[in-house]
Scaffold this motif. Sequence first.
Motif, PDB file in Angstrom:
ATOM      1  N   LEU A 188     -58.212  15.678 -33.372  1.00  0.00           N
ATOM      2  CA  LEU A 188     -57.559  15.319 -32.114  1.00  0.00           C
ATOM      3  C   LEU A 188     -56.609  14.137 -32.281  1.00  0.00           C
ATOM      4  O   LEU A 188     -55.554  14.082 -31.640  1.00  0.00           O
ATOM      5  CB  LEU A 188     -58.621  15.001 -31.062  1.00  0.00           C
ATOM      6  N   SER A 189     -56.964  13.194 -33.151  1.00  0.00           N
ATOM      7  CA  SER A 189     -56.049  12.074 -33.384  1.00  0.00           C
ATOM      8  C   SER A 189     -54.754  12.580 -34.022  1.00  0.00           C
ATOM      9  O   SER A 189     -53.652  12.130 -33.661  1.00  0.00           O
ATOM     10  CB  SER A 189     -56.711  11.006 -34.262  1.00  0.00           C
ATOM     11  N   PHE A 190     -54.866  13.526 -34.944  1.00  0.00           N
ATOM     12  CA  PHE A 190     -53.679  14.149 -35.538  1.00  0.00           C
ATOM     13  C   PHE A 190     -52.866  14.861 -34.463  1.00  0.00           C
ATOM     14  O   PHE A 190     -51.635  14.713 -34.384  1.00  0.00           O
ATOM     15  CB  PHE A 190     -54.120  15.137 -36.615  1.00  0.00           C
ATOM     16  N   TYR A 191     -53.536  15.645 -33.629  1.00  0.00           N
ATOM     17  CA  TYR A 191     -52.873  16.412 -32.576  1.00  0.00           C
ATOM     18  C   TYR A 191     -52.085  15.499 -31.642  1.00  0.00           C
ATOM     19  O   TYR A 191     -50.917  15.768 -31.316  1.00  0.00           O
ATOM     20  CB  TYR A 191     -53.923  17.203 -31.792  1.00  0.00           C
ATOM     21  N   PHE A 192     -52.691  14.410 -31.202  1.00  0.00           N
ATOM     22  CA  PHE A 192     -52.020  13.550 -30.234  1.00  0.00           C
ATOM     23  C   PHE A 192     -50.901  12.729 -30.863  1.00  0.00           C
ATOM     24  O   PHE A 192     -49.933  12.369 -30.169  1.00  0.00           O
ATOM     25  CB  PHE A 192     -53.032  12.661 -29.514  1.00  0.00           C
ATOM     26  N   VAL A 193     -50.980  12.432 -32.148  1.00  0.00           N
ATOM     27  CA  VAL A 193     -49.835  11.818 -32.823  1.00  0.00           C
ATOM     28  C   VAL A 193     -48.666  12.801 -32.827  1.00  0.00           C
ATOM     29  O   VAL A 193     -47.515  12.425 -32.564  1.00  0.00           O
ATOM     30  CB  VAL A 193     -50.195  11.381 -34.261  1.00  0.00           C
ATOM     31  N   GLU A 194     -48.958  14.066 -33.100  1.00  0.00           N
ATOM     32  CA  GLU A 194     -47.911  15.080 -33.084  1.00  0.00           C
ATOM     33  C   GLU A 194     -47.312  15.235 -31.681  1.00  0.00           C
ATOM     34  O   GLU A 194     -46.126  15.507 -31.533  1.00  0.00           O
ATOM     35  CB  GLU A 194     -48.476  16.428 -33.549  1.00  0.00           C
ATOM     36  N   ARG A 195     -48.134  15.032 -30.666  1.00  0.00           N
ATOM     37  CA  ARG A 195     -47.669  15.117 -29.284  1.00  0.00           C
ATOM     38  C   ARG A 195     -46.963  13.853 -28.827  1.00  0.00           C
ATOM     39  O   ARG A 195     -46.507  13.767 -27.698  1.00  0.00           O
ATOM     40  CB  ARG A 195     -48.863  15.368 -28.348  1.00  0.00           C
ATOM     41  N   LYS A 196     -46.907  12.849 -29.710  1.00  0.00           N
ATOM     42  CA  LYS A 196     -46.329  11.543 -29.377  1.00  0.00           C
ATOM     43  C   LYS A 196     -47.105  10.882 -28.237  1.00  0.00           C
ATOM     44  O   LYS A 196     -46.537  10.199 -27.380  1.00  0.00           O
ATOM     45  CB  LYS A 196     -44.847  11.669 -29.036  1.00  0.00           C
ATOM     46  N   GLN A 197     -48.420  11.086 -28.252  1.00  0.00           N
ATOM     47  CA  GLN A 197     -49.299  10.468 -27.263  1.00  0.00           C
ATOM     48  C   GLN A 197     -50.290   9.553 -28.000  1.00  0.00           C
ATOM     49  O   GLN A 197     -51.485   9.824 -28.103  1.00  0.00           O
ATOM     50  CB  GLN A 197     -50.032  11.547 -26.457  1.00  0.00           C
ATOM     51  N   GLU A 198     -49.740   8.477 -28.513  1.00  0.00           N
ATOM     52  CA  GLU A 198     -50.525   7.555 -29.328  1.00  0.00           C
ATOM     53  C   GLU A 198     -51.687   6.929 -28.568  1.00  0.00           C
ATOM     54  O   GLU A 198     -52.676   6.510 -29.186  1.00  0.00           O
ATOM     55  CB  GLU A 198     -49.615   6.466 -29.906  1.00  0.00           C
ATOM     56  N   GLN A 199     -51.578   6.838 -27.255  1.00  0.00           N
ATOM     57  CA  GLN A 199     -52.667   6.249 -26.477  1.00  0.00           C
ATOM     58  C   GLN A 199     -53.952   7.062 -26.616  1.00  0.00           C
ATOM     59  O   GLN A 199     -55.059   6.503 -26.606  1.00  0.00           O
ATOM     60  CB  GLN A 199     -52.278   6.123 -24.997  1.00  0.00           C
ATOM     61  N   TRP A 200     -53.822   8.378 -26.773  1.00  0.00           N
ATOM     62  CA  TRP A 200     -55.012   9.221 -26.945  1.00  0.00           C
ATOM     63  C   TRP A 200     -55.372   9.362 -28.414  1.00  0.00           C
ATOM     64  O   TRP A 200     -56.546   9.430 -28.769  1.00  0.00           O
ATOM     65  CB  TRP A 200     -54.793  10.594 -26.318  1.00  0.00           C
ATOM     66  N   ALA A 201     -54.383   9.412 -29.279  1.00  0.00           N
ATOM     67  CA  ALA A 201     -54.647   9.503 -30.722  1.00  0.00           C
ATOM     68  C   ALA A 201     -55.495   8.319 -31.182  1.00  0.00           C
ATOM     69  O   ALA A 201     -56.499   8.477 -31.892  1.00  0.00           O
ATOM     70  CB  ALA A 201     -53.338   9.553 -31.503  1.00  0.00           C
ATOM     71  N   THR A 202     -55.102   7.134 -30.779  1.00  0.00           N
ATOM     72  CA  THR A 202     -55.825   5.934 -31.210  1.00  0.00           C
ATOM     73  C   THR A 202     -57.195   5.822 -30.547  1.00  0.00           C
ATOM     74  O   THR A 202     -58.113   5.225 -31.123  1.00  0.00           O
ATOM     75  CB  THR A 202     -54.994   4.674 -30.905  1.00  0.00           C
TER      76      THR A 202
END
Length: 407
Positions: free
Chosen positions: A143-157
């Motif tokens: 999921l952290s990989f997925y949200f980085v790809e989505r440019k949603q760093e708040q959820w990735a981190t």
Amino acid sequence: MTKRLNLFAIYKPVCLLWIAVSMFCWQYKYFNNRYNNYSIFAGVYHHTLAQTNLYKDYPAEHFDTNHYGPVFSLVVAPFAMLPTGFGFLLWNLMNAGVLIWALTLLPLAKNRKILILLFCAIEFANTQHSIQFNPVIAASLILSFYFVERKQEQWATLFIVIGTLIKLYPIVGLVFFLFSERKRAFVLWSIIWAVVGITLPMLISSPHFIMQSYVDWYHSLSEKNVINIGLNSAQDLSMMGVMRRITSDLTVPTLPFLALGAATLGAIVFRVEQHRSLKFRLHVLALSLMVVVLFSTGSEPPTYIIASLGAMIYLLSQDKPFGQGNLAFIILISLVAALASTDAIPAFIRKPYLSRYAMKVWPYIVLWGKMVYELLLTNYGIENSKTTEVFELVFIPAEESGLEHAG
């Protein structure tokens, strides 16, 4: 709505398999009073409330001790507050559901994701049988990989930091920082979630108790690291553990292996010119899932759901996943290695050979070497035009993915 229904229809059979596995493991463990690990997990919440040491032995409640960070008390709280049987059932189903959700978000064609679920089913059964949190740990990295790809760093981190504060493994997700186009946001949100993760358990306890618990957690992990190492240990199913067993030498040091794992991963992610390739980035995720298991003295059979997912993501993202070399790895990892530590293998073979020499780990080590070689030397830009049936660009525009022809 139609799209969601179609998605469920596609994944329904394999999802039902994982749910059936979870429910079977629950009923087998619960009705035979063999749910010690769940008792440990629920105890983390109750001991946080009571402000009693989270890492002590509580023989009246369970055997063995907790090794998860204090924030885990909040994760397990919704289950621990329920009657044991119901909370335990929901715990198993939650582990299945979170990992299935994470896997369906991978940027792979749907048939590839279904095969990943199928080929990891035995390892998933192993971890559910042992009542572990490993499926969610694996999901946190995905999921952290997925949200980085989505440019949603708040959820990735969020998944990286909270996962790390529970079981250290997700810290490897920090390598996705190099793939982020919003690096300042990545750093800022990492700090925010670290503060939240450290302080939030204080709401059901006290600041002094939680800070002391982090000190206790460090000592607990240090002691466990020493205990894990042994020629007949159920833990230390790692690269250095294999070497210790083969040589019958417990003095084989861990540090050089950790340095090797960190150095190779570091050299790979700093191939900045390859970052435009989705395949490269996905293979870094796969390698990360392997590394946290292969280089940990705490690795045991139930931990290998994490490594097996990394292996299958890598193998099934190839242009020809069932070529001879790949097929051999798929069979060795999804079947042979997955069964190596179970009663499916007769004890007279399993104990003196498979377990004694940690042979479960061997195909993973060979595959890790192959992955490192490829990630260090392959020009992924050249291969992108061949991946038209491999990737499903579900979360990033094609023109930004490095797979403009992937359709």
